[in-house]
Scaffold this active site. Structure first.
Site, short mmCIF file in Angstrom:
data_model
loop_
_atom_site.label_atom_id
_atom_site.label_comp_id
_atom_site.label_asym_id
_atom_site.label_seq_id
_atom_site.Cartn_x
_atom_site.Cartn_y
_atom_site.Cartn_z
N ASN A 42 0.85 -1.19 0.00
CA ASN A 42 0.00 0.00 0.00
C ASN A 42 0.89 1.24 0.00
O ASN A 42 1.70 1.43 0.92
CB ASN A 42 -0.90 -0.02 1.25
CG ASN A 42 -1.85 1.16 1.29
OD1 ASN A 42 -1.44 2.29 1.03
ND2 ASN A 42 -3.10 0.92 1.59
N HIS A 69 0.98 6.32 1.72
CA HIS A 69 1.81 7.26 2.49
C HIS A 69 2.77 8.04 1.59
O HIS A 69 3.22 9.13 1.97
CB HIS A 69 2.62 6.52 3.54
CG HIS A 69 1.83 6.15 4.77
ND1 HIS A 69 0.48 6.35 4.88
CD2 HIS A 69 2.22 5.60 5.95
CE1 HIS A 69 0.07 5.93 6.07
NE2 HIS A 69 1.10 5.47 6.73
N HIS A 94 -5.68 3.65 -1.65
CA HIS A 94 -7.02 3.97 -1.15
C HIS A 94 -7.42 5.34 -1.69
O HIS A 94 -6.81 6.35 -1.32
CB HIS A 94 -7.00 3.97 0.39
CG HIS A 94 -8.34 4.16 1.02
ND1 HIS A 94 -8.53 4.00 2.38
CD2 HIS A 94 -9.55 4.49 0.51
CE1 HIS A 94 -9.80 4.22 2.67
NE2 HIS A 94 -10.44 4.55 1.55
N ARG A 130 -9.62 7.93 -1.21
CA ARG A 130 -10.60 8.36 -0.20
C ARG A 130 -11.55 9.39 -0.79
O ARG A 130 -11.21 10.09 -1.75
CB ARG A 130 -9.88 8.93 1.02
CG ARG A 130 -9.01 7.92 1.76
CD ARG A 130 -8.50 8.51 3.05
NE ARG A 130 -9.57 8.62 4.02
CZ ARG A 130 -9.80 7.73 4.99
NH1 ARG A 130 -9.01 6.69 5.14
NH2 ARG A 130 -10.81 7.89 5.81
N ARG A 185 -7.54 12.94 0.22
CA ARG A 185 -6.49 13.56 1.04
C ARG A 185 -5.08 13.13 0.66
O ARG A 185 -4.13 13.84 0.94
CB ARG A 185 -6.74 13.30 2.52
CG ARG A 185 -6.53 11.87 2.93
CD ARG A 185 -6.49 11.73 4.44
NE ARG A 185 -7.82 11.71 5.01
CZ ARG A 185 -8.14 11.00 6.10
NH1 ARG A 185 -7.23 10.30 6.71
NH2 ARG A 185 -9.37 11.01 6.58
N GLU A 227 -8.66 0.48 -2.97
CA GLU A 227 -9.54 0.50 -1.80
C GLU A 227 -10.49 1.67 -1.94
O GLU A 227 -10.08 2.78 -2.29
CB GLU A 227 -8.71 0.69 -0.52
CG GLU A 227 -7.89 -0.50 -0.13
CD GLU A 227 -7.06 -0.20 1.11
OE1 GLU A 227 -7.28 0.83 1.76
OE2 GLU A 227 -6.17 -0.99 1.39
N THR A 262 -8.32 3.62 8.11
CA THR A 262 -9.52 2.81 8.19
C THR A 262 -9.61 2.20 9.59
O THR A 262 -8.68 1.55 10.05
CB THR A 262 -9.47 1.67 7.14
OG1 THR A 262 -9.03 2.23 5.91
CG2 THR A 262 -10.83 1.04 6.97
N GLU A 286 -10.80 -9.42 2.73
CA GLU A 286 -9.55 -9.09 3.40
C GLU A 286 -9.86 -8.98 4.88
O GLU A 286 -10.67 -8.15 5.29
CB GLU A 286 -8.98 -7.76 2.87
CG GLU A 286 -7.69 -7.37 3.59
CD GLU A 286 -7.09 -6.07 3.06
OE1 GLU A 286 -7.31 -5.72 1.88
OE2 GLU A 286 -6.40 -5.40 3.85
N HIS A 337 -3.66 -4.70 7.74
CA HIS A 337 -3.83 -3.56 8.64
C HIS A 337 -2.95 -3.70 9.87
O HIS A 337 -3.11 -4.63 10.64
CB HIS A 337 -5.28 -3.31 9.06
CG HIS A 337 -5.55 -1.84 9.25
ND1 HIS A 337 -4.94 -1.10 10.23
CD2 HIS A 337 -6.29 -0.97 8.54
CE1 HIS A 337 -5.32 0.16 10.13
NE2 HIS A 337 -6.14 0.27 9.10
N1 PXP Z 1 -5.96 -2.98 4.21
C1 PXP Z 1 -6.84 -1.97 4.29
C2 PXP Z 1 -8.25 -2.22 3.89
C3 PXP Z 1 -6.45 -0.68 4.70
O1 PXP Z 1 -7.36 0.32 4.76
C4 PXP Z 1 -5.10 -0.46 5.02
C5 PXP Z 1 -4.65 0.92 5.43
O2 PXP Z 1 -4.76 1.78 4.36
C6 PXP Z 1 -4.21 -1.55 4.92
C7 PXP Z 1 -4.67 -2.80 4.53
C8 PXP Z 1 -2.75 -1.39 5.24
O3 PXP Z 1 -2.61 -1.10 6.58
P1 PXP Z 1 -1.20 -0.58 7.11
O4 PXP Z 1 -0.93 0.72 6.44
O5 PXP Z 1 -1.41 -0.45 8.58
O6 PXP Z 1 -0.18 -1.63 6.75
#
Ligand code: PXP
Length: 281
Positions: free
Chosen positions: A40, A43, A76, A78, A82, A103, A134, A184, A230
């Protein structure tokens, strides 16, 4: 432990003895069935948006993640845009050679955006405007109509749909009733239990890990493909990646956090070089 055709992949030393209460299944699987990693890169866009600048570019991050072996790229989009923007997803769609996972909230607007941008996969997540990340899984039992509608429309458009849900049996069953083919599992509670258990054992951690294991088994019995993510970190990931039913993990924060540190020394040296100071001893 997962045993592949080309070798035995051992967990970090001691994990078996540290988590004796947990059922660890041994399975013979091919290399192709090793747990996949979706990275992901939200960031990266968050850093860019901190200055409304052009860098760092999520597309460059996606290319580097793929070169390093990532099996997929997740972003994601959003509702408040953002961090990741529609244009990022459009450029990622043209660049990503593995799998692009979008996402998104199950709103009409985002469903239309997904149809237009055509990721390989759409993961439906709950979204609150003021949340930092999330906060929980989709409540499939309470939001049946919008989730069912989004699954139908996205699937018809040729996009695979995953539901981000908490590792609860009722949520798995509700997802199965909606015809979901992929979920997931939210590992946030597991991840939050892990730091309180420095040796990755103890009641709280075992409880959350058991929830993830049982939800994974339930989903597989219902022929649902299982992903998880997550809050996973370099330290806590192995107990989750060793669950045989889980095919793929989505990890963002901890990878980007580590990248910002392991890359810092080189970045400072390169700035010194750019200033004409060369490599200092
Ligand atoms: N899965 C989902 C559905 C998420 O919303 C996120 C965070 O954006 C992640 C996985 C990844 O989580 P993390 O950034 O804590 O590794």
């Amino acid at each position: 432990m997962k045993i592949s055709g080309s070798g035995i992949h051992l967990p970090a030393p001691g994990l078996f003895v540290l988590a004796p209460a947990l059922r660890v299944e041994y399975s013979l699987i091919s290399e192709a069935e090793m747990t996949k990693l979706g990275v992901n890169i939200d960031h990266i866009a968050t850093i860019r948006q901190a200055r409304r600048a052009l860098e760092p570019d999520p597309v460059a991050a996606a290319v580097l993640a793929e070169l390093a072996g990532a099996d997929g790229i997740t972003v994601h989009l959003r509702q408040d845009r953002r961090h990741i923007h529609d244009e990022d997803v459009r450029r990622l769609r043209a660049t990503v050679t593995t799998r692009l996972n979008l996402e998104m909230a199950a709103t009409d607007e985002l469903v239309q955006v997904a149809i237009d941008l055509h990721p390989d996969q759409a993961t439906l997540v709950p979204e609150k405007r003021n949340e930092i990340t999330t906060e929980g899984g989709l409540n499939v039992t309470a939001n049946t109509a919008p989730v069912a509608a989004a699954i139908k429309v996205l699937t018809q458009a040729g996009i695979q749909v995953s539901l981000f849900i908490d590792p609860d049996i009722e949520q798995i069953d509700a997802a199965a009733d909606l015809g979901a083919l992929m979920v997931e599992l939210n590992t946030r509670a597991y991840s939050e239990a892990a730091p309180k258990s420095p040796d990755l054992t103890g009641e709280a951690l075992d409880k959350e890990l058991t929830r993830v294991i049982q939800a994974s088994e339930r989903a597989r019995r219902k022929d649902i493909k299982v992903l998880a993510g997550h809050g996973l970190t370099y330290r806590n990931v192995r107990l989750i990646s060793d669950i045989p039913e889980i095919e793929e993990l989505n990890i963002g924060h901890n990878i980007i956090a580590r990248a910002s540190l392991v890359g810092l020394e080189r970045a400072v040296r390169e700035m010194l070089q750019a200033m004409g100071r060369g490599i200092e001893a």
